[in-house]
Design a protein around this motif. Structure first.
Motif, mmCIF file in Angstrom:
data_model
loop_
_atom_site.group_PDB
_atom_site.id
_atom_site.type_symbol
_atom_site.label_atom_id
_atom_site.label_comp_id
_atom_site.label_asym_id
_atom_site.label_seq_id
_atom_site.Cartn_x
_atom_site.Cartn_y
_atom_site.Cartn_z
ATOM 1 N N LEU A 77 48.896 38.393 33.261
ATOM 2 C CA LEU A 77 47.350 38.491 33.483
ATOM 3 C C LEU A 77 47.191 39.931 33.820
ATOM 4 C CD1 LEU A 77 44.390 37.505 32.808
ATOM 5 C CD2 LEU A 77 44.693 36.693 35.476
ATOM 6 N N SER A 87 33.183 48.124 33.490
ATOM 7 C CA SER A 87 33.861 48.082 32.281
ATOM 8 C C SER A 87 33.695 46.850 31.597
ATOM 9 C CB SER A 87 35.494 48.309 32.585
ATOM 10 O OG SER A 87 35.872 47.484 33.855
ATOM 11 N N PRO A 106 33.346 30.931 42.282
ATOM 12 C CA PRO A 106 34.840 30.738 42.687
ATOM 13 C C PRO A 106 35.544 31.601 41.820
ATOM 14 C CG PRO A 106 33.826 28.954 41.295
ATOM 15 C CD PRO A 106 32.663 29.755 41.863
#
Ligand code: HEM
Length: 393
Positions: free
Chosen positions: A223, A273, A334
């Motif tokens: 990721l 972005s 969160p």
């Protein structure tokens, strides 16, 4: 209707702000039957409801973020809820501790940025997206993971292959496999012998006796580039675009570098972005009186919340003198961005070094290419930034 939906929602070249501003006046929740780029479901476009959805993970789950990409990326922090998410987050958060950030600033971030500027400072002209912004955060993330600079491009290509897995599964799985095999020796060597770097922190992190399961470690590493580089490089470009199109502000910041944090925060509010994040309703519910059936997709348009006139005065203006009002560019609740301090650090070093080392920076008046513009629907950044400056031998 004051906007053309096709222009507003074009994935790569879209200009959605006018659409969101017009629609927000009518209702803060848009029903998006396959429109608004989010599939069938709802889009929340005002500040108050965007905030309440993101702060209510029990009703609005993040599991949707695993739907298409999970099989290519693995177990993702952005796709978990509740206790599972909290444990995962507490473990990986350790790798972003302040002392590590300070170390990266001095030993990695600033040297990388200076090296990129070394390549153009003597030329007197450059295209800043091609020559600087597109390279910088990728190299930072690779440096943090410990990947040699000349292998950064290969790593970036695997990340792109994984990211486009939902539309090209064979390439997605091949990239996932190749990236994992490439990283495996790095991970194993840090397991055997921690050296105090980011990877060592990740593989040895422990909270209440729990460690990061293998699938989560790989998911987190896969990721990193899409979450940390694609996002930051575009915001860097947006900040430069903002300064280049506001020469009065450019002049003030050139004369006073203490204004750089205000430029960064206002850019994040005005043109981030990432314009949206996704959730799924876990139960029949409502938002602003609009009934939402269990299972519905709810797009939270953080970009639209950041232009809500009931929360920000003159929301469409780029104004670095605004009183500090928190924006939603990093989300809230969160899942608020775990890399926001690193992003701010990179943007700060990047702007400071560009303004210091490229004096009299301005758009190239002789440029004959397409007009520089910030564009995109879900992800926004400048198409190009052709500039001139006083060259330094
Ligand atoms: C200006 C640059 C950045 C922007 C605009 C940005 C934006 C965001 C947003 C909006 C979220 C929330 C996602 C959600 O609620 O579903 C998020 C989460 C996240 N970001 Fe960033 N990000 C940036 C830079 C970074 C960097 C540099 C890193 C790390 C290297 C990073 C790592 C993450 C991670 C791991 C999460 C997931 C947190 C969680 O699920 O608990 N981001 N980011």
């Amino acid at each position: 209707m004051a906007y053309d939906p096709a222009v507003a929602m074009d994935f790569f070249h879209g200009q959605p702000y006018e659409m969101w501003n017009v629609e927000r006046e009518k209702c803060p929740v848009l029903q998006s039957e396959g429109s608004f780029g989010l599939g069938s479901g709802y889009s929340v476009i005002d500040w108050a409801h965007a905030e309440s959805v993101l702060r209510d993970p029990a009703t609005f789950s993040s599991a949707i973020n695993m739907d298409h990409i999970g099989q290519f990326m693995g177990e993702l922090i952005v796709g978990l809820d509740g206790e599972e998410h909290r444990t995962y987050r507490n473990l990986v958060a350790k790798a972003f501790r302040q002392s590590q950030l300070d170390k990266w600033d001095a030993s990695l971030v600033r040297p990388l940025m200076n090296e990129l500027i070394d390549g153009i400072a003597h030329l007197g002209s450059a295209e800043l997206v091609r020559d600087v912004t597109a390279k910088y955060p990728v190299q930072v993330i690779c440096g943090i993971v410990g990947i040699p600079k000349d292998e950064a491009l290969q790593f970036q290509q695997w990340a792109e292959g994984i990211n486009t897995g939902p539309i090209d599964p064979d390439a997605g799985f091949a990239a996932k496999h190749a990236m994992t095999e490439y990283l495996r020796p790095f991970v194993e060597s840090r397991r055997a012998e921690p050296i105090g770097d980011f990877l060592s922190d990740l593989v040895h992190a422990e909270v209440d006796g729990e460690t990061l399961a293998d699938e989560r470690l790989w998911g987190f590493l896969r990721l990193l580039l899409p979450a940390g580089a694609e996002t930051t490089y575009r915001v860097f470009g947006n900040a430069l675009y903002a300064l280049l199109t506001h020469p009065d502000i450019m002049e003030r910041v050139q004369a006073d570098a203490s204004l750089i944090p205000a430029v960064i925060e206002e850019t994040l509010r005005w043109e981030s972005s990432v314009t949206m994040v996704s959730r799924r309703a876990t139960t029949d519910t409502e938002i602003a009186g609009c009934p939402i059936a269990a299972g519905s997709t709810v797009g939270v348009i953080t970009g639209a919340a950041n232009r809500d006139g009931s929360h920000f005065e003159r929301p469409n203006e780029f104004d670095i003198a605004r009183p500090p009002a928190l924006h939603m560019a990093f989300g809230t609740g969160p899942h608020q961005c775990l890399g926001m301090h690193l992003a701010r650090l990179e943007l700060h070093a990047g702007l400071e070094i560009v303004l210091e080392r490229l004096p009299n920076l301005r758009f190239d008046p002789t440029d004959s290419g397409p007009t520089p513009v910030i564009e995109g629907f879900a992800f926004r950044g400048p198409n190009r930034l052709p500039v001139v400056f006083d060259s330094v031998a």
